[in-house]
Design a protein around this motif. Sequence first.
Motif, PDB file in Angstrom:
ATOM      1  N   TYR A  19       0.830  -1.206   0.000  1.00 19.40           N
ATOM      2  CA  TYR A  19       0.000   0.000   0.000  1.00 19.40           C
ATOM      3  C   TYR A  19       0.867   1.260   0.000  1.00 19.40           C
ATOM      4  N   CYS A  20       1.916   1.277   0.802  1.00 20.57           N
ATOM      5  CA  CYS A  20       2.831   2.428   0.844  1.00 20.57           C
ATOM      6  C   CYS A  20       3.559   2.593  -0.488  1.00 20.57           C
ATOM      7  N   VAL A  22       2.449   1.719  -3.509  1.00 19.36           N
ATOM      8  CA  VAL A  22       1.481   2.266  -4.476  1.00 19.36           C
ATOM      9  C   VAL A  22       1.262   3.747  -4.215  1.00 19.36           C
ATOM     10  N   LEU A  23       1.103   4.133  -2.966  1.00 18.78           N
ATOM     11  CA  LEU A  23       0.920   5.556  -2.635  1.00 18.78           C
ATOM     12  C   LEU A  23       2.135   6.392  -3.013  1.00 18.78           C
ATOM     13  N   ALA A  24       3.324   5.859  -2.820  1.00 15.38           N
ATOM     14  CA  ALA A  24       4.541   6.592  -3.165  1.00 15.38           C
ATOM     15  C   ALA A  24       4.605   6.833  -4.675  1.00 15.38           C
ATOM     16  N   ARG A  25       4.235   5.822  -5.479  1.00 19.87           N
ATOM     17  CA  ARG A  25       4.242   6.002  -6.941  1.00 19.87           C
ATOM     18  C   ARG A  25       3.206   7.038  -7.366  1.00 19.87           C
ATOM     19  N   ARG A  26       2.009   6.962  -6.756  1.00 16.27           N
ATOM     20  CA  ARG A  26       0.969   7.942  -7.093  1.00 16.27           C
ATOM     21  C   ARG A  26       1.407   9.353  -6.706  1.00 16.27           C
ATOM     22  N   LEU A  27       2.023   9.496  -5.579  1.00 15.84           N
ATOM     23  CA  LEU A  27       2.505  10.804  -5.145  1.00 15.84           C
ATOM     24  C   LEU A  27       3.595  11.327  -6.064  1.00 15.84           C
TER      25      LEU A  27
END
Length: 125
Positions: A19-20, A22-27
């Motif tokens: 989850y972290c 995926v969030l890092a890539r989106r950010l």
Amino acid sequence: MEFLADILLVGGALGAGVYCYVLARRLARFNDLENGVGGAVAVLSAQVDDLTKTLEAARATAASSTSSLDGLTDRAENVAQRLELLVASMHDLPGEAPKGAPKSAMQEATEQPIFMRRAAEEMTQ
């Protein structure tokens, strides 16, 4: 039982890690300066600078137009005062009444021919 708790704990940690990630890539994509919001912020900042310059130019133009308009208004007021004086002075001049206006007794008296008898002395001369 402890073994099952450890497996669930490891599974939760792996899930949180994914989850972290995926969030890092989106950010990262979100803050990208070319395609993301970072680019939009950069473009908007440049547009704000351009609009600020345009606004300052418009203010300067409006100020010069205002001063020019004030001068023209003053001139127009002076000319209007002179015209009022000229119109007021024209009322003192004798003139013809407009067509269709009623004539005064003085005007009717001056328009009729006046017949006078001359004395015999004036005729011999």
